[in-house]
Design a protein around this motif. Structure first.
Motif, PDB file in Angstrom:
ATOM      1  N   GLU A 133     -13.777 -38.950  15.318  1.00  0.00           N
ATOM      2  CA  GLU A 133     -13.513 -38.013  14.238  1.00  0.00           C
ATOM      3  C   GLU A 133     -13.597 -36.594  14.777  1.00  0.00           C
ATOM      4  O   GLU A 133     -14.454 -36.291  15.612  1.00  0.00           O
ATOM      5  N   PRO A 134     -12.720 -35.696  14.320  1.00  0.00           N
ATOM      6  CA  PRO A 134     -12.749 -34.318  14.814  1.00  0.00           C
ATOM      7  C   PRO A 134     -14.040 -33.613  14.412  1.00  0.00           C
ATOM      8  O   PRO A 134     -14.342 -33.476  13.226  1.00  0.00           O
ATOM      9  N   ALA A 135     -14.806 -33.202  15.406  1.00  0.00           N
ATOM     10  CA  ALA A 135     -16.007 -32.404  15.150  1.00  0.00           C
ATOM     11  C   ALA A 135     -15.705 -30.918  15.266  1.00  0.00           C
ATOM     12  O   ALA A 135     -16.341 -30.088  14.602  1.00  0.00           O
ATOM     13  N   GLU A 136     -14.724 -30.583  16.106  1.00  0.00           N
ATOM     14  CA  GLU A 136     -14.301 -29.197  16.283  1.00  0.00           C
ATOM     15  C   GLU A 136     -12.813 -29.185  16.559  1.00  0.00           C
ATOM     16  O   GLU A 136     -12.319 -30.001  17.339  1.00  0.00           O
ATOM     17  N   VAL A 137     -12.098 -28.261  15.910  1.00  0.00           N
ATOM     18  CA  VAL A 137     -10.655 -28.126  16.101  1.00  0.00           C
ATOM     19  C   VAL A 137     -10.352 -26.661  16.386  1.00  0.00           C
ATOM     20  O   VAL A 137     -10.741 -25.774  15.625  1.00  0.00           O
ATOM     21  N   ARG A 138      -9.669 -26.417  17.486  1.00  0.00           N
ATOM     22  CA  ARG A 138      -9.268 -25.064  17.845  1.00  0.00           C
ATOM     23  C   ARG A 138      -7.764 -25.044  18.090  1.00  0.00           C
ATOM     24  O   ARG A 138      -7.203 -25.980  18.684  1.00  0.00           O
TER      25      ARG A 138
END
Length: 259
Positions: A133-138
């Protein structure tokens, strides 16, 4: 009534880039790399990695029995043609875990929605699926790096035209070049004299048009009256203005300024 968006949001761009149709690179904590990886995202925005069990990536993703591994997926955009502006680059971080049993079977179906590769039939033997699961998206775009709320990323939808964007641009340019030039010229009074405007990108919200010669050119965005659902919906929207002998319809697009 709320106005329709004029261009994709950062979260939508991130979902579009990470959907699985562009090459991705995986960086694994405490492991060698980077690793080229086949990936996709499911309906919940979770990242799926399809990994050969005899690869360096597979070894990097197995730090211990049942353990999760910190992973960063890096996906840059591939513009549809030379000179087309890029959407940017997305980095998605999370903790990957191997899938087995029913979870692996469902993940294989989810992966096949994007990339129906035959290697999915060998999941559990020669290949394995890992998910995080995405914990951080940049998102890197326009010379800046934006942090995107993972919740916004999850609910955003990939652009439906992106997988066939190049085909659409080639088809429109080959079959309807005079009508496109006429349509663009009606909305782009500041275009470079003697240089026809060129369609360089298209998405559910509108078109990006290049003004001037390649190199120093500028771009402008022309927006559809509503977001399109798919390629067939785009054809229905543009048909009145591209049909030979039909007067251009100003309602087909409107300009919102430089892109």
């Amino acid at each position: 009534m709320a106005s329709s968006p004029t261009q994709p949001s950062p979260a939508e761009i991130a979902r579009t880039l990470s959907a699985g149709r562009l090459p991705g690179t995986a960086y694994v904590a405490h492991g060698l790399g980077p690793h080229q990886v086949r990936h996709a995202t499911d309906a919940q925005g979770r990242v799926l990695l399809l990994v050969s069990v005899v690869s360096d990536l597979a070894r990097a993703l197995r730090p211990g029995a049942g353990a999760e591994t910190a992973v960063v997926l890096d996906v840059p955009d591939l513009p549809p043609a030379a000179g087309s502006p890029a959407l940017g680059r997305v980095w998605i971080s999370g903790w990957a875990a191997p899938l087995t049993g029913a979870e692996a079977r469902q993940a294989a179906l989810d992966f096949a929605d994007t990339d129906p590769t035959g290697d999915l039939l060998d999941v559990g033997r020669g290949f394995a699926l890992h998910r995080f699961e995405p914990a951080e998206v940049r998102l890197e775009t326009g010379g800046a790096v934006l942090r995107i709320d993972p919740g916004e990323y999850v609910v955003a939808e990939p652009d439906p035209l992106h997988p066939v964007e190049r085909e659409i641009i080639v088809d429109l340019t080959r079959r309807h070049a005079p009508r496109l030039t006429e349509l663009f010229s009606r909305h782009l009074a500041d275009r470079a004299s003697g240089t026809p405007p060129r369609l360089v990108r298209i998405d559910r919200y509108g078109m990006v048009v290049a003004l001037g010669r390649p190199g120093p050119e500028r771009t402008a965005r022309l927006v559809f009256p509503r977001p399109v659902r798919d390629r067939a919906d785009l054809v229905r929207l543009l048909q009145p203005v591209l049909r030979p002998g039909h007067a251009p319809a100003g309602a087909a697009v409107h300009r919102v300024g430089r892109s």
